[in-house]
Write a protein that holds these residues in place. Structure first.
Motif, PDB file in Angstrom:
ATOM      1  N   SER A 256       0.855  -1.229  -0.041  1.00 16.52           N
ATOM      2  CA  SER A 256      -0.047   0.038  -0.239  1.00 16.52           C
ATOM      3  C   SER A 256       0.841   1.424  -0.025  1.00 16.52           C
ATOM      4  CB  SER A 256      -0.944  -0.052   1.119  1.00 16.52           C
ATOM      5  OG  SER A 256      -1.834  -1.136   1.061  1.00 16.52           O
TER       6      SER A 256
ATOM      7  N   THR B  69       2.263   1.617  -3.602  1.00 17.56           N
ATOM      8  CA  THR B  69       1.281   2.352  -4.326  1.00 17.56           C
ATOM      9  C   THR B  69       1.075   3.582  -4.211  1.00 17.56           C
ATOM     10  OG1 THR B  69      -0.015   0.194  -4.363  1.00 17.56           O
ATOM     11  CG2 THR B  69      -1.220   1.959  -4.949  1.00 17.56           C
TER      12      THR B  69
ATOM     13  N   PHE C 110      -7.123   3.095 -11.054  1.00 17.15           N
ATOM     14  CA  PHE C 110      -5.804   2.315 -11.182  1.00 17.15           C
ATOM     15  C   PHE C 110      -5.592   1.608  -9.851  1.00 17.15           C
ATOM     16  CE2 PHE C 110      -1.325   2.934  -9.497  1.00 17.15           C
ATOM     17  CZ  PHE C 110      -0.812   2.371 -10.448  1.00 17.15           C
ATOM     18  N   ILE C 111      -6.019   1.837  -8.834  1.00 12.86           N
ATOM     19  CA  ILE C 111      -5.932   1.103  -7.529  1.00 12.86           C
ATOM     20  C   ILE C 111      -6.419  -0.516  -7.695  1.00 12.86           C
ATOM     21  CG2 ILE C 111      -6.297   0.717  -5.017  1.00 12.86           C
ATOM     22  CD1 ILE C 111      -5.732   3.786  -4.925  1.00 12.86           C
TER      23      ILE C 111
ATOM     24  N   LEU D 285      -7.442  -1.893 -10.125  1.00 15.30           N
ATOM     25  CA  LEU D 285      -6.675  -2.624 -11.549  1.00 15.30           C
ATOM     26  C   LEU D 285      -5.434  -3.231 -10.987  1.00 15.30           C
ATOM     27  CD1 LEU D 285      -7.202  -0.349 -14.707  1.00 15.30           C
ATOM     28  CD2 LEU D 285      -8.691  -2.797 -14.056  1.00 15.30           C
ATOM     29  N   LEU D 286      -4.769  -2.361 -10.107  1.00 19.33           N
ATOM     30  CA  LEU D 286      -3.534  -3.000  -9.608  1.00 19.33           C
ATOM     31  C   LEU D 286      -3.634  -4.202  -8.464  1.00 19.33           C
ATOM     32  CD1 LEU D 286      -0.662  -2.273  -9.446  1.00 19.33           C
ATOM     33  CD2 LEU D 286      -0.859  -0.824  -7.593  1.00 19.33           C
ATOM     34  N   TYR D 287      -4.762  -4.009  -7.751  1.00 20.41           N
ATOM     35  CA  TYR D 287      -5.043  -4.920  -6.552  1.00 20.41           C
ATOM     36  C   TYR D 287      -6.055  -6.126  -7.209  1.00 20.41           C
ATOM     37  CZ  TYR D 287      -3.172  -2.294  -2.762  1.00 20.41           C
ATOM     38  OH  TYR D 287      -2.069  -1.732  -2.137  1.00 20.41           O
ATOM     39  N   SER D 288      -6.492  -5.941  -8.590  1.00 19.44           N
ATOM     40  CA  SER D 288      -7.622  -6.881  -8.854  1.00 19.44           C
ATOM     41  C   SER D 288      -7.060  -8.380  -8.959  1.00 19.44           C
ATOM     42  CB  SER D 288      -8.065  -6.558 -10.553  1.00 19.44           C
ATOM     43  OG  SER D 288      -6.952  -6.395 -11.234  1.00 19.44           O
TER      44      SER D 288
END
Length: 398
Positions: free
Chosen positions: A31, A34, A99-100, A102-105
């Motif tokens: 986190s 990110t 964005f967050i 998609l990054l964590y998906s």
């Protein structure tokens, strides 16, 4: 007493929880990384993209701004924001959110779908999982838009905005639990518990506990999960006892009564000191945001040109992350003690330690609870005492 798990079951439970423990260890660092990526590299591209997209939408749908109803909405938003430009602000927040997500998906899909199916804990179909994910994203996008327009719009127009926003928000926080019975219905269907012996026993138990309630409802969570769950939602005239359909299938009436007795123990907790403290903490947090926004404006961080520039939004999320991460271990200590007290209350109310023990054992087996999780995991933010500790505290049956 028979062992809680066989060696094979315990090995499976440890294997199921290991990825979660690894995630718990590395997620704060991920986190922070990110936030560093967004603030240090992506903030300006996102902002320029939001500006360009807002300009294109404004040009493409210019006629809608003069439509009979929409022109009133647009005018109200301009006044709320203090000037034109709220479209850029909303789009910037949504770009960062997207964005967050998609990054964590990949991790979210693995932990929310793949791992749960691998160990038999989920009934999600791909379509149902996708629909619930979409609902969550829609709610998050709505909340982000309201945050941008409400917090930033007010901050741009009122000097002591943190007090103007904080006091009514704190008052709403005090009574927000009144709405609890309706929140979960966004995701799950509910129906009243049918008339019969179980409803009568729960009603009698609540009379002895002096807990008034509106209804007893069954929540159909089996479409998503195989975990059993019971909780009280709401307060006063909206208090509702909610049992999920897994619980009705897995537990006997005596064990369900034991679970409800535990939840009724939380009703008698002294909640107002915590709620009042939370309300003061909210106002203090908004004041800290005000100081951060003023510092950013004074120093021109990220190219900000005025107070409450939307480009400071990732800073606010970073501040919130730090506050919640650092406070989680402290709040978890109080939460675990409340759970212990609720266990003691349930045992006193039901006078049936055997049923309470069986309820805990079945819950542990069905929900695959680790009886002895790593101590650092518990200290990091476990809301309940480990199931092994709770079982050890149940008096032996004569």
């Amino acid at each position: 007493m028979e062992p809680l798990f066989t060696p094979e079951q315990l090995a499976e439970i440890k294997a199921y929880h290991l990825p979660h423990y690894i995630r718990g260890a590395v997620s704060p660092l991920i986190s922070l990384g990110t936030f560093a990526l967004i603030i240090g590299v992506l903030l300006q591209p996102f902002y320029r993209g939001a500006q360009g997209c807002a300009a294109w939408l404004s040009h493409r749908f210019a006629r809608l701004r003069t439509a009979p109803v929409l022109r009133v909405v647009v005018s109200a938003l301009d006044k709320m924001w203090g000037e034109p430009g709220w479209g850029t602000a909303i789009l910037f927040a949504l770009f960062v959110d997207l964005f967050i997500e998609l990054l964590y998906s990949p991790a979210n899909i693995y932990f929310g779908y793949v791992l749960e199916h691998r160990y038999g804990m989920s009934n999600y179909t791909p379509l149902r999982y996708a629909l619930d994910t979409f609902k969550g994203l829609a709610l998050e996008a709505t909340a982000s838009s309201m945050l941008v327009l409400g917090l930033y719009g007010l901050a741009r127009r009122v000097k002591r905005w943190w007090l103007v926003l904080g006091v009514p928000s704190a008052l709403l926080l005090l009574g927000a639990s009144v709405l609890d019975p309706y929140r979960s219905q966004i995701y799950f269907q509910q129906a009243p518990l049918e008339q019969g012996p179980l409803r009568e026993r729960i009603t009698s138990l609540m009379a002895r506990a002096e807990v008034p309630f509106q209804d007893i409802r069954v929540e159909k969570t089996s479409v998503e999960s195989k975990r059993l769950q019971a909780y009280f939602a709401g307060m006063g005239p909206t208090r509702t006892i909610v049992l999920n359909d897994i619980m009705l299938r897995e537990l006997t009436p005596e064990e369900i009564v034991a679970a409800v007795a535990h939840e009724s123990g939380h009703v008698h907790e002294s909640k107002w000191p915590g709620r009042i403290a939370s309300s003061f903490a909210l106002v203090a947090f908004l004041f800290a945001i005000d100081r951060l926004l003023r510092l950013a404006a004074a120093r021109g961080w990220f190219g900000t040109t005025r107070f409450a520039d939307i480009r400071t939004l990732p800073l606010l999320w970073l501040l919130a992350f730090l506050v919640f991460t650092l406070s989680a271990p402290v709040s978890a200590v109080f939460s675990r003690e409340r759970e212990r007290e609720a266990d003691r209350y349930a045992l006193h109310l039901t006078q049936d330690p055997a049923a309470f023990r069986r309820m805990l054992v079945k819950a542990a087996r069905v929900n695959k609870m680790d009886p002895e999780p790593p101590r650092w995991i518990v200290l990091k933010g476990y809301s309940h005492p480990p199931i092994g500790e709770r079982l050890a505290a149940v008096p032996p049956t004569p």
